[in-house]
Design an enzyme around this catalytic site. Structure first.
Site, PDB file in Angstrom:
ATOM      1  N   ASP A 265      32.111  46.413  47.694  1.00  0.00           N
ATOM      2  CA  ASP A 265      31.212  46.616  46.559  1.00  0.00           C
ATOM      3  C   ASP A 265      29.811  46.147  46.921  1.00  0.00           C
ATOM      4  O   ASP A 265      29.636  45.077  47.491  1.00  0.00           O
ATOM      5  CB  ASP A 265      31.726  45.847  45.338  1.00  0.00           C
ATOM      6  CG  ASP A 265      30.983  46.244  44.068  1.00  0.00           C
ATOM      7  OD1 ASP A 265      30.689  47.446  43.904  1.00  0.00           O
ATOM      8  OD2 ASP A 265      30.681  45.362  43.255  1.00  0.00           O
TER       9      ASP A 265
ATOM     10  N   HIS B 284      19.290  46.164  38.106  1.00  0.00           N
ATOM     11  CA  HIS B 284      20.415  45.263  37.842  1.00  0.00           C
ATOM     12  C   HIS B 284      20.217  43.927  38.564  1.00  0.00           C
ATOM     13  O   HIS B 284      20.357  42.859  37.965  1.00  0.00           O
ATOM     14  CB  HIS B 284      21.727  45.919  38.289  1.00  0.00           C
ATOM     15  CG  HIS B 284      22.915  45.000  38.242  1.00  0.00           C
ATOM     16  ND1 HIS B 284      23.501  44.605  37.060  1.00  0.00           N
ATOM     17  CD2 HIS B 284      23.617  44.384  39.237  1.00  0.00           C
ATOM     18  CE1 HIS B 284      24.522  43.784  37.331  1.00  0.00           C
ATOM     19  NE2 HIS B 284      24.604  43.642  38.636  1.00  0.00           N
TER      20      HIS B 284
ATOM     21  N   GLU C 177      30.888  46.964  35.037  1.00  0.00           N
ATOM     22  CA  GLU C 177      29.739  47.351  35.836  1.00  0.00           C
ATOM     23  C   GLU C 177      29.823  48.857  36.033  1.00  0.00           C
ATOM     24  O   GLU C 177      30.803  49.364  36.587  1.00  0.00           O
ATOM     25  CB  GLU C 177      29.705  46.600  37.174  1.00  0.00           C
ATOM     26  CG  GLU C 177      29.375  45.118  36.983  1.00  0.00           C
ATOM     27  CD  GLU C 177      29.000  44.383  38.256  1.00  0.00           C
ATOM     28  OE1 GLU C 177      29.395  44.834  39.353  1.00  0.00           O
ATOM     29  OE2 GLU C 177      28.316  43.343  38.142  1.00  0.00           O
TER      30      GLU C 177
ATOM     31  N   GLU D 159      29.180  51.949  37.922  1.00  0.00           N
ATOM     32  CA  GLU D 159      28.854  52.230  39.318  1.00  0.00           C
ATOM     33  C   GLU D 159      29.361  53.616  39.703  1.00  0.00           C
ATOM     34  O   GLU D 159      30.195  54.204  39.008  1.00  0.00           O
ATOM     35  CB  GLU D 159      29.512  51.196  40.257  1.00  0.00           C
ATOM     36  CG  GLU D 159      29.156  49.754  39.919  1.00  0.00           C
ATOM     37  CD  GLU D 159      29.545  48.748  40.992  1.00  0.00           C
ATOM     38  OE1 GLU D 159      29.758  49.159  42.162  1.00  0.00           O
ATOM     39  OE2 GLU D 159      29.623  47.549  40.661  1.00  0.00           O
TER      40      GLU D 159
ATOM     41  N   ASP E  89      33.477  48.405  37.971  1.00  0.00           N
ATOM     42  CA  ASP E  89      33.778  47.143  38.656  1.00  0.00           C
ATOM     43  C   ASP E  89      33.882  46.049  37.596  1.00  0.00           C
ATOM     44  O   ASP E  89      32.946  45.300  37.348  1.00  0.00           O
ATOM     45  CB  ASP E  89      32.637  46.857  39.656  1.00  0.00           C
ATOM     46  CG  ASP E  89      32.820  45.537  40.370  1.00  0.00           C
ATOM     47  OD1 ASP E  89      33.970  45.087  40.507  1.00  0.00           O
ATOM     48  OD2 ASP E  89      31.804  44.948  40.782  1.00  0.00           O
TER      49      ASP E  89
ATOM     50  N   ARG F 154      32.397  37.209  34.167  1.00  0.00           N
ATOM     51  CA  ARG F 154      31.113  36.539  34.423  1.00  0.00           C
ATOM     52  C   ARG F 154      31.215  35.026  34.464  1.00  0.00           C
ATOM     53  O   ARG F 154      30.481  34.371  35.220  1.00  0.00           O
ATOM     54  CB  ARG F 154      30.093  36.941  33.352  1.00  0.00           C
ATOM     55  CG  ARG F 154      29.802  38.417  33.280  1.00  0.00           C
ATOM     56  CD  ARG F 154      29.199  38.941  34.556  1.00  0.00           C
ATOM     57  NE  ARG F 154      28.941  40.374  34.457  1.00  0.00           N
ATOM     58  CZ  ARG F 154      28.686  41.159  35.487  1.00  0.00           C
ATOM     59  NH1 ARG F 154      28.672  40.655  36.727  1.00  0.00           N
ATOM     60  NH2 ARG F 154      28.467  42.449  35.329  1.00  0.00           N
TER      61      ARG F 154
ATOM     62  N   GLN G 101      32.786  34.120  37.734  1.00  0.00           N
ATOM     63  CA  GLN G 101      31.809  34.433  38.785  1.00  0.00           C
ATOM     64  C   GLN G 101      30.729  33.344  38.898  1.00  0.00           C
ATOM     65  O   GLN G 101      30.386  32.904  39.999  1.00  0.00           O
ATOM     66  CB  GLN G 101      31.155  35.783  38.453  1.00  0.00           C
ATOM     67  CG  GLN G 101      30.192  36.311  39.516  1.00  0.00           C
ATOM     68  CD  GLN G 101      29.585  37.671  39.116  1.00  0.00           C
ATOM     69  OE1 GLN G 101      29.940  38.246  38.095  1.00  0.00           O
ATOM     70  NE2 GLN G 101      28.686  38.169  39.926  1.00  0.00           N
TER      71      GLN G 101
ATOM     72  N   LYS H 260      35.997  39.369  40.558  1.00  0.00           N
ATOM     73  CA  LYS H 260      35.937  40.816  40.761  1.00  0.00           C
ATOM     74  C   LYS H 260      37.255  41.355  41.309  1.00  0.00           C
ATOM     75  O   LYS H 260      37.371  42.561  41.537  1.00  0.00           O
ATOM     76  CB  LYS H 260      34.842  41.141  41.783  1.00  0.00           C
ATOM     77  CG  LYS H 260      33.484  40.582  41.441  1.00  0.00           C
ATOM     78  CD  LYS H 260      32.727  41.526  40.555  1.00  0.00           C
ATOM     79  CE  LYS H 260      31.254  41.151  40.501  1.00  0.00           C
ATOM     80  NZ  LYS H 260      30.503  42.180  39.802  1.00  0.00           N
TER      81      LYS H 260
ATOM     82  N   THR I 102      39.512  47.193  39.440  1.00  0.00           N
ATOM     83  CA  THR I 102      38.411  48.140  39.601  1.00  0.00           C
ATOM     84  C   THR I 102      38.970  49.489  39.203  1.00  0.00           C
ATOM     85  O   THR I 102      39.980  49.917  39.760  1.00  0.00           O
ATOM     86  CB  THR I 102      37.935  48.182  41.075  1.00  0.00           C
ATOM     87  OG1 THR I 102      37.598  46.863  41.497  1.00  0.00           O
ATOM     88  CG2 THR I 102      36.734  49.100  41.237  1.00  0.00           C
TER      89      THR I 102
ATOM     90  N   GLU J 193      23.735  42.382  31.001  1.00  0.00           N
ATOM     91  CA  GLU J 193      22.323  42.760  30.845  1.00  0.00           C
ATOM     92  C   GLU J 193      22.034  43.244  29.429  1.00  0.00           C
ATOM     93  O   GLU J 193      20.999  42.910  28.853  1.00  0.00           O
ATOM     94  CB  GLU J 193      21.967  43.869  31.833  1.00  0.00           C
ATOM     95  CG  GLU J 193      22.012  43.449  33.285  1.00  0.00           C
ATOM     96  CD  GLU J 193      22.057  44.667  34.195  1.00  0.00           C
ATOM     97  OE1 GLU J 193      20.993  45.168  34.561  1.00  0.00           O
ATOM     98  OE2 GLU J 193      23.173  45.140  34.506  1.00  0.00           O
TER      99      GLU J 193
HETATM  100 MN    MN Z   1      29.795  45.541  41.270  1.00  0.00          MN
END
Ligand code: MN
Length: 417
Positions: free
Chosen positions: A125, A132, A198, A200, A232, A236, A239, A252, A256, A362
């Site tokens: 990834d 971002h 996420e 993507e 993804d 948080r 993380q 993560k 996925t 975000e």
């Molecule tokens: Mn990602």
């Protein structure tokens, strides 16, 4: 490029995601059929295994479509991919001499279940979206240190897990993990409290590269079999505690999701576009010989259990700072071997505007500005029972190249220990 007409009537509608111009590759099963390769056309799926058995398609000496993955086709290489697409367009085009032989091999998409389209060899990834990276960096380290010093020179990435890549529609179990609130003295273990998406694109590598040998950006582009939507899923709070100094790990690794249809590089060819202007000159091994991004409209919808479907983000793949071929060339630059079936996540695709942010982190600015999801409900992060869905399509003149959807519903965490 205009709509190419097919004798499959639903493929000629301006609304279909799967006109003859698209022809994406998936793996499907029905109540009667074992999982096998299929191609989407309008609201139907062409059974590739049956087409091969009937002698309508012959790509190799041994059958390659009677298996639940496209890796065998990937291994035949780019010339075979071109030949396959040409043959499929011939069989399915309006006025095809073989319509009567092909028609019985079509199944309604509504009666099929989709599986992962390939055996995922390995998953990497990236973090290659500048909006971002700037947003997240500002929240985590302040506006002055938002982009780390390497960011404008390297497509940053980490090696993820292939074992937890799942097909769209698979429920996602909220992960447990170790976290530490900034105000707490000691860490604790339990269900993730800041679960996120996420938005993507996933790049699927179709050709191998040799261990010890780098590839150019042009070679990298030729190695790409196709693209999917990729979510993804991210924890948080886990993380934030675990990521220094080696990057994301369990935050993560739990899931996925990818969309079930691989949209080929050939189908996307009319939508090529350049990466944005460089802020720092790139080293020669990362220079693009031609436009390598694509103009693909992307959006995310969110739905609480029993609630309305609310669009929470609208952006475009053309917002990426680094293209997939640049990422792939960088990945192989040390001599790291790439394998057919490797999956590369682009990094979260946010645009410059607030409604273009591709993660809840975000959109809610770290939980400070909860977003409206309809019915009087708001969210900072994902709650149990919420369904998140990614959508994507390249919009042409009277037709579109659709990716289908990439969806998942959150189930409660397992009680552990
Ligand atoms: Mn990602």
């Amino acid at each position: 490029m205009k709509l190419m007409k097919s004798w499959v009537k639903s493929a000629n509608s301006a609304d279909t995601q799967f006109p003859l111009n698209n022809l994406p590759y998936g793996v499907f099963t029905t109540d009667k059929l074992e999982p096998r390769c299929g191609v989407a056309i309008g609201d139907m799926i062409l059974d590739m295994s049956a087409a091969e058995e009937a002698g309508l398609i012959e790509l190799a000496e041994d059958p390659v479509f009677d298996v639940p993955y496209w890796n065998d086709v990937m291994e035949l290489g780019p010339e075979a991919w071109v030949a396959l697409r040409a043959r499929l367009q011939q069989l399915l085009a309006e006025g095809s001499a073989e319509q009567a032989s092909v028609a019985p091999l079509l199944f309604p998409m509504s009666a099929a279940r989709m599986e992962l389209p390939m055996v995922v060899a390995e998953y990497t990834d990236f973090y290659a979206g500048k909006h971002h990276a700037t947003n997240v960096g500002t929240m985590f380290r302040g506006a002055q240190n938002a982009l780390p010093p390497n960011w404008l020179h390297i497509p940053i990435g980490y090696n993820g897990r292939a074992s937890s890549v799942v097909v769209s529609g698979t429920d996602i179990i909220r992960p447990n993990g170790q976290t530490k609130a900034p105000t707490a003295d000691t860490p604790s273990f339990g269900p993730c409290k800041r679960l996120d998406i996420e938005l993507e694109m996933g790049t699927i590598v179709g050709s191998a590269s040799e261990l010890g040998h780098p590839v150019t950006v042009a070679q990298a582009d030729e190695m790409i079999f196709g693209y999917v939507l990729l979510n993804d899923w991210s924890a948080r709070d886990i993380q934030a505690w675990e990521y220094q100094p080696l990057g994301p790990f369990q935050a993560k690794a739990f899931a996925t999701s990818i969309s079930p249809w691989i949209v080929t590089r050939a189908a996307l060819e009319p939508f090529r576009t350049s990466t944005p202007e460089r802020e720092k000159e790139l080293l020669p091994y990362l220079l693009e010989p031609k436009p390598m991004l694509y103009d693909i409209a992307l959006s995310v919808t969110m739905q609480a259990e029993g609630g309305e479907v609310k669009t929470i983000c609208e952006t475009n793949y053309n917002e990426m700072y680094y293209s997939a071929p640049q990422q792939l060339a960088h990945h192989a630059s040390s001599g790291c071997a790439m394998t057919p079936g490797d999956l590369l996540g682009s990094g979260t695709i946010s645009g410059p505007e607030k409604h273009q942010r591709g993660s809840l982190l975000e959109l809610s600015w770290g939980g400070q500005e909860p977003i409206d999801i309809g019915n009087g409900q708001t969210r900072s992060f994902i709650e149990d029972g919420d369904t998140l869905t990614l959508h994507g399509a390249a919009i042409g003149d009277g037709y579109k190249i659709g990716f289908g959807t990439c969806t998942g519903t959150i189930k409660p965490a397992i009680k552990f220990p």
